[in-house]
Design a protein around this motif. Structure first.
Motif, PDB file in Angstrom:
ATOM      1  N   GLY A   1     -34.560  -9.932  32.461  1.00  0.00           N
ATOM      2  CA  GLY A   1     -34.617 -10.487  31.105  1.00  0.00           C
ATOM      3  C   GLY A   1     -34.408 -11.978  31.044  1.00  0.00           C
ATOM      4  N   CYS A   2     -34.375 -12.628  32.205  1.00  0.00           N
ATOM      5  CA  CYS A   2     -34.107 -14.065  32.216  1.00  0.00           C
ATOM      6  C   CYS A   2     -35.378 -14.823  31.844  1.00  0.00           C
ATOM      7  CB  CYS A   2     -33.645 -14.475  33.597  1.00  0.00           C
ATOM      8  SG  CYS A   2     -33.374 -16.220  33.771  1.00  0.00           S
ATOM      9  N   THR A   3     -35.295 -15.657  30.825  1.00  0.00           N
ATOM     10  CA  THR A   3     -36.486 -16.431  30.457  1.00  0.00           C
ATOM     11  C   THR A   3     -36.353 -17.902  30.821  1.00  0.00           C
ATOM     12  OG1 THR A   3     -35.614 -16.816  28.255  1.00  0.00           O
ATOM     13  CG2 THR A   3     -37.082 -14.930  28.524  1.00  0.00           C
ATOM     14  N   ASP A   4     -35.105 -18.361  31.041  1.00  0.00           N
ATOM     15  CA  ASP A   4     -34.962 -19.756  31.457  1.00  0.00           C
ATOM     16  C   ASP A   4     -34.771 -19.819  32.966  1.00  0.00           C
ATOM     17  OD1 ASP A   4     -32.573 -18.470  31.082  1.00  0.00           O
ATOM     18  OD2 ASP A   4     -31.498 -20.224  30.341  1.00  0.00           O
ATOM     19  N   ILE A   5     -35.891 -19.810  33.657  1.00  0.00           N
ATOM     20  CA  ILE A   5     -35.845 -19.756  35.127  1.00  0.00           C
ATOM     21  C   ILE A   5     -35.692 -21.173  35.669  1.00  0.00           C
ATOM     22  CG2 ILE A   5     -37.067 -19.011  37.188  1.00  0.00           C
ATOM     23  CD1 ILE A   5     -38.577 -17.017  35.371  1.00  0.00           C
ATOM     24  N   ASP A   6     -34.525 -21.427  36.206  1.00  0.00           N
ATOM     25  CA  ASP A   6     -34.207 -22.754  36.729  1.00  0.00           C
ATOM     26  C   ASP A   6     -34.772 -22.962  38.125  1.00  0.00           C
ATOM     27  OD1 ASP A   6     -32.419 -24.091  34.886  1.00  0.00           O
ATOM     28  OD2 ASP A   6     -31.072 -22.400  35.219  1.00  0.00           O
ATOM     29  N   ASP A   7     -34.721 -21.898  38.915  1.00  0.00           N
ATOM     30  CA  ASP A   7     -34.927 -22.120  40.335  1.00  0.00           C
ATOM     31  C   ASP A   7     -35.942 -21.159  40.929  1.00  0.00           C
ATOM     32  OD1 ASP A   7     -33.232 -19.633  41.195  1.00  0.00           O
ATOM     33  OD2 ASP A   7     -31.982 -20.776  39.791  1.00  0.00           O
ATOM     34  N   ALA A   8     -36.617 -21.621  41.949  1.00  0.00           N
ATOM     35  CA  ALA A   8     -37.539 -20.779  42.696  1.00  0.00           C
ATOM     36  C   ALA A   8     -37.413 -21.169  44.163  1.00  0.00           C
ATOM     37  CB  ALA A   8     -38.967 -20.988  42.208  1.00  0.00           C
ATOM     38  N   LEU A   9     -37.842 -20.269  45.031  1.00  0.00           N
ATOM     39  CA  LEU A   9     -37.618 -20.485  46.461  1.00  0.00           C
ATOM     40  C   LEU A   9     -38.910 -20.280  47.241  1.00  0.00           C
ATOM     41  CD1 LEU A   9     -34.523 -18.202  46.571  1.00  0.00           C
ATOM     42  CD2 LEU A   9     -34.407 -20.593  47.200  1.00  0.00           C
ATOM     43  N   HIS A  10     -38.975 -20.886  48.405  1.00  0.00           N
ATOM     44  CA  HIS A  10     -40.023 -20.482  49.332  1.00  0.00           C
ATOM     45  C   HIS A  10     -39.510 -20.643  50.750  1.00  0.00           C
ATOM     46  CE1 HIS A  10     -41.058 -24.710  50.322  1.00  0.00           C
ATOM     47  NE2 HIS A  10     -41.615 -24.182  51.387  1.00  0.00           N
ATOM     48  N   CYS A  11     -40.198 -19.974  51.656  1.00  0.00           N
ATOM     49  CA  CYS A  11     -39.808 -20.061  53.052  1.00  0.00           C
ATOM     50  C   CYS A  11     -41.077 -19.843  53.856  1.00  0.00           C
ATOM     51  CB  CYS A  11     -38.787 -18.965  53.348  1.00  0.00           C
ATOM     52  SG  CYS A  11     -38.431 -18.755  55.092  1.00  0.00           S
TER      53      CYS A  11
ATOM     54  N   SER B   1     -39.222 -23.680  32.348  1.00  0.00           N
ATOM     55  CA  SER B   1     -38.976 -22.424  33.036  1.00  0.00           C
ATOM     56  C   SER B   1     -40.043 -22.198  34.117  1.00  0.00           C
ATOM     57  CB  SER B   1     -39.008 -21.300  32.005  1.00  0.00           C
ATOM     58  OG  SER B   1     -38.762 -20.086  32.654  1.00  0.00           O
ATOM     59  N   LEU B   2     -39.585 -21.917  35.326  1.00  0.00           N
ATOM     60  CA  LEU B   2     -40.524 -21.803  36.456  1.00  0.00           C
ATOM     61  C   LEU B   2     -41.119 -20.389  36.483  1.00  0.00           C
ATOM     62  CD1 LEU B   2     -38.398 -23.662  39.128  1.00  0.00           C
ATOM     63  CD2 LEU B   2     -40.199 -24.587  37.682  1.00  0.00           C
ATOM     64  N   ARG B   3     -41.921 -20.093  35.468  1.00  0.00           N
ATOM     65  CA  ARG B   3     -42.496 -18.762  35.385  1.00  0.00           C
ATOM     66  C   ARG B   3     -43.614 -18.597  36.402  1.00  0.00           C
ATOM     67  NH1 ARG B   3     -43.423 -18.115  29.027  1.00  0.00           N
ATOM     68  NH2 ARG B   3     -44.775 -19.891  29.409  1.00  0.00           N
ATOM     69  N   SER B   4     -43.950 -17.350  36.619  1.00  0.00           N
ATOM     70  CA  SER B   4     -44.947 -17.104  37.656  1.00  0.00           C
ATOM     71  C   SER B   4     -46.357 -17.387  37.134  1.00  0.00           C
ATOM     72  CB  SER B   4     -44.847 -15.662  38.140  1.00  0.00           C
ATOM     73  OG  SER B   4     -44.912 -14.798  37.035  1.00  0.00           O
ATOM     74  N   ASN B   5     -47.194 -17.785  38.072  1.00  0.00           N
ATOM     75  CA  ASN B   5     -48.619 -18.004  37.818  1.00  0.00           C
ATOM     76  C   ASN B   5     -48.945 -19.075  36.779  1.00  0.00           C
ATOM     77  OD1 ASN B   5     -49.223 -16.014  39.712  1.00  0.00           O
ATOM     78  ND2 ASN B   5     -48.836 -14.445  38.147  1.00  0.00           N
ATOM     79  N   VAL B   6     -48.026 -20.009  36.608  1.00  0.00           N
ATOM     80  CA  VAL B   6     -48.362 -21.199  35.820  1.00  0.00           C
ATOM     81  C   VAL B   6     -47.911 -22.414  36.622  1.00  0.00           C
ATOM     82  CG1 VAL B   6     -48.399 -20.350  33.450  1.00  0.00           C
ATOM     83  CG2 VAL B   6     -46.218 -20.836  34.551  1.00  0.00           C
ATOM     84  N   GLU B   7     -48.575 -23.518  36.339  1.00  0.00           N
ATOM     85  CA  GLU B   7     -48.195 -24.736  37.055  1.00  0.00           C
ATOM     86  C   GLU B   7     -47.012 -25.363  36.356  1.00  0.00           C
ATOM     87  OE1 GLU B   7     -51.617 -27.162  37.373  1.00  0.00           O
ATOM     88  OE2 GLU B   7     -52.654 -25.715  38.645  1.00  0.00           O
ATOM     89  N   ARG B   8     -46.014 -25.688  37.126  1.00  0.00           N
ATOM     90  CA  ARG B   8     -44.805 -26.259  36.549  1.00  0.00           C
ATOM     91  C   ARG B   8     -44.331 -27.452  37.382  1.00  0.00           C
ATOM     92  NH1 ARG B   8     -45.862 -24.812  32.348  1.00  0.00           N
ATOM     93  NH2 ARG B   8     -45.144 -22.981  31.232  1.00  0.00           N
ATOM     94  N   LEU B   9     -43.693 -28.366  36.700  1.00  0.00           N
ATOM     95  CA  LEU B   9     -43.113 -29.509  37.392  1.00  0.00           C
ATOM     96  C   LEU B   9     -41.778 -29.093  37.980  1.00  0.00           C
ATOM     97  CD1 LEU B   9     -43.777 -32.292  34.756  1.00  0.00           C
ATOM     98  CD2 LEU B   9     -45.182 -31.605  36.700  1.00  0.00           C
ATOM     99  N   ALA B  10     -41.523 -29.525  39.186  1.00  0.00           N
ATOM    100  CA  ALA B  10     -40.270 -29.138  39.825  1.00  0.00           C
ATOM    101  C   ALA B  10     -39.686 -30.317  40.579  1.00  0.00           C
ATOM    102  CB  ALA B  10     -40.494 -27.966  40.777  1.00  0.00           C
ATOM    103  N   PHE B  11     -38.413 -30.186  40.848  1.00  0.00           N
ATOM    104  CA  PHE B  11     -37.734 -31.131  41.722  1.00  0.00           C
ATOM    105  C   PHE B  11     -37.355 -30.300  42.945  1.00  0.00           C
ATOM    106  CE2 PHE B  11     -35.032 -35.168  41.104  1.00  0.00           C
ATOM    107  CZ  PHE B  11     -35.359 -35.577  42.371  1.00  0.00           C
ATOM    108  N   SER B  12     -37.915 -30.636  44.079  1.00  0.00           N
ATOM    109  CA  SER B  12     -37.759 -29.766  45.228  1.00  0.00           C
ATOM    110  C   SER B  12     -36.833 -30.364  46.266  1.00  0.00           C
ATOM    111  CB  SER B  12     -39.116 -29.512  45.892  1.00  0.00           C
ATOM    112  OG  SER B  12     -39.995 -28.982  44.944  1.00  0.00           O
TER     113      SER B  12
END
Lengths: 949, 291, 245
Positions: free
Chosen positions: A478-488, A546-557
């Protein structure tokens, strides 16, 4: 170029500095009215047909309030009814100088286009500027400036428009002078009372000093407060002591003054009796005089509630109560330094929530208001809508406390809704915890990007394109404010590349604008049960950031190169564009990892991350990081009624710790980077190690189980916690960890330039900050900005580099975080009450967490609920109790309660006081005759609830 | 320029002129050059004045600061003098070039002005032994064409006349703690009584006679000069011989008499001018250096 | 949020100016008779006197002589009463030495020094009252003094400061604005060719903002140059009337 005349304004500051400033007068400042033909204003603010129906002013008119009206009657001015107001620069400056909250509110009103508030820069207008005359005080000069401007307006607006200017002032002299010059001028209350459209507005008028005299008895109840100058010199000489007044929650005739000393030398001074309290209200900064030692008293153990049963006339009764207080003390050694309040240095009044206690006299318009916070005295207010306000939660502001009045006087501000109602109670707890939760103002929203929003070419050029990476996010359901995403991913050289991508909120929130200021003031998003109070507008929090899936979002990595042992070989930070491939919940991610049949990119990703996280965690624990525990509960909320239907403690999965591990790592990496770059103004987070005495309770507790615990360092504590286990008592370790958590200090934000101890005790890291949740924490936004400057992606601004400003910001953030936590707890408590209300009386197993003189505190693991079982009862004689502080134990009628003892209790809701509902627990097992209660009849509903799980 | 070269012939010409009471620029021996005085020219000082005497041009700024009284006189405030011989006046003063002259000038000014006969120093006391007003009198030389002392003294008198010291009062609590509070009203200020402040008259002995207000050229022709400070009543407060040559007692006596006469006459028009300027108040069009 | 509001919501600055407006500039040439050139200039409450001596033979050490052009010698000093808090020394401190050097560099770029080999031109500036933008006021005053001395220059040298508040560039900062924090950029411009004779900024500023700030400062310099030009023309007119032409 400049049609101006130079004037010189002299101000002397400090001792002897003569400051000379230029003051240009202009003739291109417009009046801001739509009817005006002279002024070349492109978008006039004031309407040409201002419509405020008043029985006194039957013609269209604009209002010009003076400073005091704006300062004190802002509640009224904010009403949507009041429109077309001219706020003079003189007024605005004075308000800014005298009250920051009022200034902010009036600014918001000015920015609200619906209100048609116009700021007239009268101090720089050639025809309205006046110079201070010899012998004139600064206030008189400003009053004259206001009159001059009002006068100018009344001349300036063409007669054909038939619009008049009405000045509002409560100052008699000012009013007289204005009348002499032929201005239309009214007292604020006069005017408001004359408004036809909304008679309710009258209640919101703050009482002015003139009115107070009319309605009070002549009897003087309190000693006079000393003037500030006398207080200041008295404090300097040591005659008086400055401190913060803290009212006693359980006894309205008692309070303490907390005196800040150097280091640990803070002391408390006891105050007893109305006269000694002398109109101090909880949280006021006061000056106290210490009484001679022979007059010292001991804090009384009596519970005295200033409940609504007594009217104002029954003062004699109160005096008796006071006597009761004083005759009680017997122990010489328990006397405390006692004093009396001689003056108020700073009032810390805020609007209070509570309920109205209706006057016994039916037609009376004067009523007593009982605040929800028991430490706040009851407030006398005047209202004509008492009948409608009965049973409602309302908000009241204090206007003053004259010395001949038993209660402070205030005015009604707002009706919050009926008491007990979920919405209302949530509102109350937000207000009581000072959580800013109003909808974002127009001014704030104006800084949102316009929709539809898309990443521009320019953005792309400045950022690293990471859209091809298989990034995913893992969050609670139910989280809509997705702050973080990961990759490896695996690199060609065999090493692993791990990236933490954080929403680039600082891209949208630019320093210093209204949105930034609002976010800085809110400090954090507050999560309540079933409600979230955003720090930034929803468009950002749930969509653009919010770093939702399948949309382009600006991030600080933050991207690391790691080897298989999770050793960092290389760290880099970059602003980027990502396209998340999946938004998973913890459980979904866990399933993917565990399901051997799944072998897609995301799953591989997760497995890689999970593997590294385990190594990282092991390393951290090796270094002495603590794994603490606090019971957390989750409500299953009914999707339609929004009532809690079930309650369970949060379960932690491996993926929780996986995400956490990388967030910690990112935070630490960023902390190091910003500290290296800005040693003076990095915003960091520290967790001081607790003083050894904090662990006393833990030592005592574990001794009862014949175990030992070492608390010399975090590492030792962690190790001994890991070893402390009792066979057949699996919950013991958790209990111990809960206890250990209570020994800890608060983690706080601080500015690196003003502190030397950076350690984070709990995480066992030398440096730490918050970087990973900029959507919900303002600290992270600042850290983002610092990091962006460090990598040359953004520019600094003065406040960012000013360590004192940053320290002030940290103070606010720490305060907001604390209040948010309290609000969260209060919300959980309220929902727990709702839950038990529907459940009737339950019967549960629990463990003793603490013992007190007359009670035990019990934790119910099933609900993560903590409650107090009192052994005293109003109606019954008290049982025989012996309390041994050393062990500690409590013996009740022969049965000794030890820490960690298993008990059974009944849980029910005590709703006898509608303002203060609470969970009541009563002892069931062990059975102590006369103390424990009989087993309640098993209610079918309760059983059903159990079956649900 | 601070020094000029004069040839023998020029010297003789000047000498003969003075003998016949007719100086190179047409003045008599006891005549001053054209004097211009304007006060309140630097708005961030507490008092200021600009004086031009022929080509000689000085600017004086007075700033009042709170300081500690001198231990010998705990109930008096005091004045501090500083003379800035700026390179604007002459390139010779560049760097530290003007320091020597500056010190000489300021030392003389201290002797002449900083005593209780010329100013009521007690009125500068705020609380005895603890706080007093210190008036920093800063003189800026902008252009030198002889007779610096006279010009400076006039400028100082005018600047002190113009000085407005903010009014302070001491709040005292029962335990003797004192705090200085500044009056909130900017119009609330104390003036300095300048009545007894002397003016300096410098007399140059040229040949057998002496002249007042010598230009640089005349000064180069003179053997020595005498500096006399005279109050408005004609009282002499200070006499100093300056310059390289020597003077006989008789001519010193004569010069003193002249100095007294000229000095006394100097005060009245100066005060009149200052009063007139003052009465105009804020309506006065300030000229400063723009005129 | 505490402190002073440098720019109101209505777009007015502390003293009532708008963001791009200069303070009132007033000036007069030929204030002193003895110097070869002199000028007095007020830029708001910042007041400066500048005098020029020369070209004349090189004073002091012969080693200073340049054989192909004139030596420019500058001294910047501040009257002890010029600042709110009294200064103890008029010059010789680090700050004024730096200012002297900057002035020297500025005027070396503007004065046609090659016309006067082996000689020296002295430019002395004195701040009588300081209220921000000291350097630029000095440059502007010195330009007028050089013109008054009849020394040929490539162009007027006009200087002005610009600062940044809430993403709005402010021209010609006064003292309160300078000390209010943030960046201050000083530019000395030869307006006709658009050449920059001096550029100075001490605080950190992001490169992206530099352009707008430079733009604001240069526009301000051009504004100053108009005023200076007027002053010079006015002065010449008065002179020619006096000399009876």
């Amino acid at each position: 170029m400049l049609k101006s005349k130079t004037f010189v304004k002299k101000t002397r500051s400090g001792g002897i500095l003569k400051v000379v400033r230029e003051h240009y007068l202009r003739d291109d400042i417009w009046c801001g009215s739509e009817v005006c033909v002279e002024c070349k204003d492109e978008s006039p603010v004031l309407e040409k047909d201002p419509c405020m129906e008043s029985s006194m002013c039957t013609f269209p008119h604009y209002l010009i309030p003076d400073t005091n009206v704006v300062l004190h009657q802002i509640d009224v001015l904010e009403d949507p009814l009041i429109r077309n107001v001219i706020i003079l620069q003189t007024v605005l400056q004075e308000v800014r100088h005298r009250s920051a909250p009022a200034y902010k509110r009036i600014k918001d009103a000015i920015h609200n286009k619906e209100k048609h508030f116009y700021t007239f820069t009268n101090e720089h207008h050639r025809e309205t500027f006046i110079e201070r005359e010899p012998g004139e005080s600064a206030n008189d000069r400003n009053d004259r400036a206001i009159r001059a401007a009002a006068h100018w307006y009344s001349k300036h607006i063409p007669d054909s428009a038939e619009i008049k200017v009405v000045m509002l002032t409560n100052d008699r002299l000012n009013k007289e002078k204005a009348e002499q010059t032929g201005l239309l001028v009214y007292r604020c209350d006069e005017y408001i009372k004359s408004l036809i459209a909304n008679p309710e507005l009258v209640d919101r008028l703050a009482l002015t000093s003139d009115e107070k005299n009319e309605i009070t008895s002549s009897k003087i109840l309190f000693p006079e407060h000393l003037p500030l100058s006398q207080i200041q010199s008295g404090i300097k000489s040591g005659k008086y002591i400055q401190g913060t007044f803290r009212a006693n929650r359980d006894n309205f005739l008692e309070g303490t003054v907390f005196v800040h000393g150097e280091g640990d030398e803070s002391t408390e001074i006891l105050l007893q009796g109305l006269q000694k309290l002398n109109r101090a209200v909880h949280q006021d900064v006061v000056a106290v005089e210490l009484l001679p030692q022979e007059d010292w008293v001991a804090p009384s153990a009596v519970v005295l509630q200033d409940d609504g049963s007594k009217g104002e006339d029954e003062e004699e009764e109160e005096e008796e109560e006071e006597k009761k207080l004083q005759t009680k003390q017997v122990h010489r050694d328990s006397l405390k330094p006692t004093g009396r309040v001689v003056g108020i240095i700073k009032r810390n009044w805020r609007p209070y929530c509570g309920m109205l206690t209706l006057s016994h006299i039916k037609e009376s318009t004067r009523h007593l208001f009982t605040p929800a916070d028991r430490r706040i005295p009851r407030i006398r207010i005047e209202t004509r809508q008492a009948a409608t306000l009965e049973g409602q939660r309302i908000m009241v502001a204090i206007d003053g406390w004259p010395k001949n009045s038993r209660y402070p006087r205030g005015h009604f501000m707002k009706n919050l809704g009926s008491a007990g109602d979920k919405e209302t109670e949530t509102e109350v707890l937000l207000l009581e915890h000072d959580v800013p939760h109003l909808p974002f103002s127009q001014n704030v929203l104006s800084f949102l990007p316009s929709m539809p929003w898309a990443i521009t070419e320019d953005d792309m050029n400045r950022r690293e394109d990471l859209r091809h990476l298989c990034v995913c996010s893992v969050d609670p359901p139910g989280c809509t404010d997705i702050d973080d995403a990961l990759h490896c991913r695996e690199l060609e050289n065999g090493n692993l590349e791990v990236g933490v991508h954080i929403a680039d909120v600082s891209h949208f929130i630019r320093p210093g604008n209204a949105m930034d200021q609002e976010a800085a003031s809110r400090g954090t998003t507050v999560y309540l049960c079933g409600k979230r109070i955003d720090m930034v507008p929803e468009l950002l929090s749930s969509n653009l950031c919010s770093l939702r899936s399948n949309v382009e979002r600006l991030a600080f990595s933050c991207i690391w190169e790691m080897n298989d042992n999770a050793e960092i070989l290389n760290t880099r930070f970059t602003k980027s564009v990502i396209n998340s491939k999946a938004s998973l919940t913890y459980a979904e991610a866990q399933m993917k990892i565990d399901d051997r049949n799944m072998n897609d990119d995301i799953t591989k990703n997760l497995r890689g991350l999970n593997k590294l996280a385990k190594i990282l965690k092991a390393g951290r624990i090796e270094k002495g990081a603590l794994t603490l525990s606090s019971p957390e509960v989750r409500f299953h909320i009914d999707s339609e009624t929004h009532d809690p239907i079930d309650l369970q403690t949060k379960e932690l999965q491996e993926t929780n710790s996986m995400v956490e591990e990388f967030m910690l790592l990112a935070n630490i990496s960023v902390a190091q980077k910003i500290y290296d770059e800005f040693s003076e103004c990095a915003l960091l987070r520290k967790h001081p190690s607790p003083p050894p005495s904090n662990y006393d309770i833990l030592h005592k507790a574990i001794k009862t189980k014949n175990l030992v615990i070492h608390t010399d360092s975090a590492k030792e504590l962690a190790d001994s916690l890991n070893q402390a286990d009792i066979e057949g008592f699996p919950y013991f370790n958790t209990l111990l960890r809960i206890l250990a958590t209570r020994c800890m200090m608060q983690a706080v934000y601080f500015c690196s330039g003003l502190d030397s101890d950076f350690r984070h005790y709990g995480l066992a890291t030398p440096i730490y900050t918050h970087f990973t949740s900029p959507i919900r924490r303002y600290s992270d936004i600042i850290v983002h900005r610092l990091l962006a400057v460090a990598i040359g992606a953004d520019s600094t601004y003065p406040a960012l580099m000013d360590k004192h400003k940053q320290a002030a910001l940290c103070n606010n953030l720490n305060y907001r975080h604390k209040m948010a936590q309290y609000a969260q707890r209060a919300s959980v408590a309220f929902h727990t009450q709702l839950f038990f209300k529907s459940r009737g009386i339950l019967n549960e197993e629990g463990f003793i967490l603490f013992v007190r003189k007359n009670a035990i505190i019990v934790l119910i693991p099933k609900f993560g609920l903590e409650g107090t079982v009192f052994f005293e009862n109003k109606d019954k004689p008290s049982p025989k109790m012996t309390f041994n502080e050393e062990v500690p134990t409590l013996t009740v009628e022969g049965h000794t309660f030890n820490l960690f003892d298993r008990v059974r209790v009944t849980i029910s809701l005590d709703a006898s006081n509608i303002q203060h509902q609470k969970i009541r627990m009563s002892l069931l097992e062990p059975v102590i005759p006369g103390v424990s209660v009989p087993l309640p009849e098993a209610e079918p509903e309760a059983k059903k609830a159990k079956l649900d799980r | 320029m601070a020094t000029v070269q004069v040839s023998e012939a020029e010297k003789l010409y000047v000498l003969h002129g003075v003998r016949d009471d007719l100086r190179v620029d047409g003045r008599g021996c006891e005549d001053y050059r054209h004097v211009e005085v304007e006060t309140d020219v630097v708005s961030n000082t507490d008092g200021s004045a600009k004086v031009s005497l022929g080509h000689t041009n000085v600017l004086v700024g007075v700033k009042a600061e709170i300081g500690k009284p001198k231990p010998m006189v705990p109930d008096e405030g005091y004045l501090e003098f500083f003379v800035d011989c700026s390179a604007n006046a002459t390139p010779e003063f560049e760097g530290r070039g003007g320091e020597g002259l500056g010190i000489e000038l300021s030392n003389t000014l201290v002797k002449v002005f900083s005593n209780k006969h010329c100013l009521d120093l007690k009125s500068l006391c705020i609380s005895p032994g603890e706080n007093c007003w210190v008036l920093y009198v800063d003189v800026l030389l902008l252009q030198c064409d002889g007779n610096l002392f006279d010009a400076i003294s006039m400028a100082i008198k005018a600047a002190l006349f113009n000085t407005k010291i903010p009014k302070v009062h001491i709040c005292e609590d029962e335990d003797g703690g004192k705090e200085i509070e500044l009056s909130d009203d900017p119009y609330d200020c104390v003036r300095v009584n300048v009545e007894n402040i002397p003016c300096i008259v410098t007399l140059c002995k040229i040949g057998h006679r002496h002249v007042v207000d010598a230009t640089l050229q005349e000064k180069a022709c003179s053997v020595a000069s005498l500096l006399i400070s005279v109050t408005h009543t004609g009282m002499v407060t200070c006499v100093r011989k300056v310059g390289g040559g020597s003077l006989d007692p008789e001519s010193i006596f004569e010069m003193t008499e002249t100095g007294k006469r000229v000095g006394k006459a100097l005060h009245a028009p100066l005060m009149e001018l200052l009063q007139k300027e003052e009465s105009l108040g804020s309506k006065r069009q300030k000229v400063g250096f723009l005129g | 949020m505490a402190g002073i509001e440098l720019l109101s919501d209505q777009g007015y600055r502390l003293d009532g100016r708008k963001a791009t407006e200069l303070r009132k500039v007033q000036a007069r040439m030929g204030v002193f008779g003895q110097a070869d050139g002199s000028a007095y200039l007020e830029q708001g409450n910042t007041k400066v006197l500048a005098v020029v001596y020369g070209p004349h033979e090189v004073r002091g050490a012969r080693s200073k002589i340049l054989y192909d052009r004139a030596v420019i010698n500058c001294q910047y000093s501040m009257a002890t009463f010029s600042t709110a808090e009294r200064k103890r020394r008029p010059h010789g401190d680090r700050k004024s030495s730096e200012m002297s050097l900057h002035l020297k560099q500025t005027f070396e770029a503007a004065v046609l020094t090659q016309l006067y080999p082996r000689s020296q031109i002295d430019i002395y500036v004195k701040i009588l009252q300081a209220d921000g933008g000291n350097y630029s006021a000095c440059v502007n005053a010195a330009t007028l003094a050089v013109i008054d001395a009849g020394i040929p220059m490539r162009d007027y040298v006009c200087a002005c400061t610009a600062g940044f508040v809430d993403d709005t560039p402010l021209a010609d900062l006064c003292h309160a604005e300078e000390s209010g924090g943030g960046t201050s950029l000083a530019v000395a411009l030869l307006p006709r060719g658009g050449q920059i004779a001096l550029l100075q900024m001490d605080a950190r500023l992001h490169q992206d903002h530099l352009d707008t700030l430079m733009e604001a400062a240069m526009t301000a310099c051009k504004g100053v140059s108009k005023v200076l030009d007027e002053v010079v023309r006015q002065h010449l007119q008065e002179m020619s009337i006096l000399t009876g032409e």
